[in-house]
Write an enzyme that holds these catalytic residues in place. Structure first.
Site, PDB file in Angstrom:
ATOM      1  N   HIS A   8       0.764  -1.086  -0.110  1.00 20.39           N
ATOM      2  CA  HIS A   8      -0.001   0.004   0.050  1.00 20.39           C
ATOM      3  C   HIS A   8       0.701   1.296   0.100  1.00 20.39           C
ATOM      4  O   HIS A   8       1.976   1.203   0.396  1.00 20.39           O
ATOM      5  CB  HIS A   8      -1.069  -0.033   1.270  1.00 20.39           C
ATOM      6  CG  HIS A   8      -0.176  -0.001   2.595  1.00 20.39           C
ATOM      7  ND1 HIS A   8       0.456   1.113   3.018  1.00 20.39           N
ATOM      8  CD2 HIS A   8       0.135  -0.946   3.438  1.00 20.39           C
ATOM      9  CE1 HIS A   8       0.964   0.710   4.033  1.00 20.39           C
ATOM     10  NE2 HIS A   8       0.684  -0.538   4.525  1.00 20.39           N
ATOM     11  N   GLU A  82      -2.281  -7.418   7.328  1.00 19.21           N
ATOM     12  CA  GLU A  82      -0.509  -7.207   7.753  1.00 19.21           C
ATOM     13  C   GLU A  82      -0.591  -8.066   8.978  1.00 19.21           C
ATOM     14  O   GLU A  82      -1.671  -8.781   9.429  1.00 19.21           O
ATOM     15  CB  GLU A  82      -0.516  -6.021   8.404  1.00 19.21           C
ATOM     16  CG  GLU A  82       1.045  -5.443   8.989  1.00 19.21           C
ATOM     17  CD  GLU A  82       2.201  -5.797   7.976  1.00 19.21           C
ATOM     18  OE1 GLU A  82       2.235  -6.955   7.545  1.00 19.21           O
ATOM     19  OE2 GLU A  82       2.584  -4.939   7.183  1.00 19.21           O
TER      20      GLU A  82
END
Length: 230
Positions: A8, A82
């Site tokens: 990202h 994550e």
């Protein structure tokens, strides 16, 4: 199949070095938005069949310009998030950052039973990420290319384990915001790391050399850049 694992764009917590691993997480900085906007041109040479993101806001915002340009939807998939920092969540002190990084390195060296402080072990991470990737592969043909916008530590560890990298090579991997790993194969025959692009896809001018980007750096580098505790 080809997987483009794209990290990202930059968030405020990437700048200050905080272990922001919970849902929904922070939004993008102005630089992060510019990084996301550069992805469509950078990936123009790929015939992208689908775009996936995690349940975190930053990955969805990063995936949107590419999906819009290609006339595709952003498919949000649980399991691609994550690696949880557990008890270290939102901390930025050197000791916490070091403990997080050391746990990632242990997993890369095969010690999957080691738990993150107050969090999951490597087996749990690998099981949920494998399941999410497997579901994506099941929706595509062997010649398809899918973009998965995910997170720095998750991409590094899953790539290391899935592509069979040796521990030291894996531990030295770095991936800046909108960096990318390209893997080819499938869950049955295995995955091969075809390309590792550590810098932003849009070019070096989109990198922030002053950020303390702890989930994208090697464990050694992250621990050597202490910032005030959050």
């Amino acid at each position: 199949m080809r997987l483009l694992l794209v990290r990202h764009g930059q968030t405020p917590n990437n700048v200050r070095g905080a272990l922001d691993t919970e849902i929904p997480g922070a939004r993008l900085t102005a630089l992060g938005e510019a990084q996301a906007d550069a992805i469509p041109a950078a990936l123009s040479g790929y015939d992208v069949a689908a775009v996936y993101a995690t349940r975190k806001v930053r990955t969805q915002l990063t995936a949107t310009p590419l999906a819009r340009t290609r006339g595709l939807e952003v498919h949000v998939r649980p399991g691609l998030e994550e690696i949880s920092a557990g008890a270290l969540t939102m901390r930025s002190d050197a000791q916490s950052v070091g403990a997080y990084g050391e746990t990632l390195v242990a997993w890369m060296h095969g010690d999957l039973g080691r738990p993150m402080p107050g969090g999951p072990d490597g087996h749990a991470f690998l099981e949920r990420y494998d399941a999410a990737v497997g579901a994506i592969v099941a929706e595509h043909g062997p010649d398809d290319t899918a973009v998965v916008v995910s997170h720095g530590a998750a991409i590094r560890v899953w790539t290391a384990l899935s592509a069979g990298l040796d521990g030291q090579t894996a531990a030295d991997l770095t991936i800046k915001n909108t960096g990318m790993g390209v893997l080819e194969g499938d869950p049955e025959s295995g995955w091969e790391l075809a390309l590792w692009h550590s810098g932003p896809l849009g070019g070096a001018h989109l990198a922030d050399g002053g950020a303390h980007d702890v989930t994208g750096e090697s464990a050694e580098d992250a621990a050597q850049e202490p910032t005030p505790d959050s």
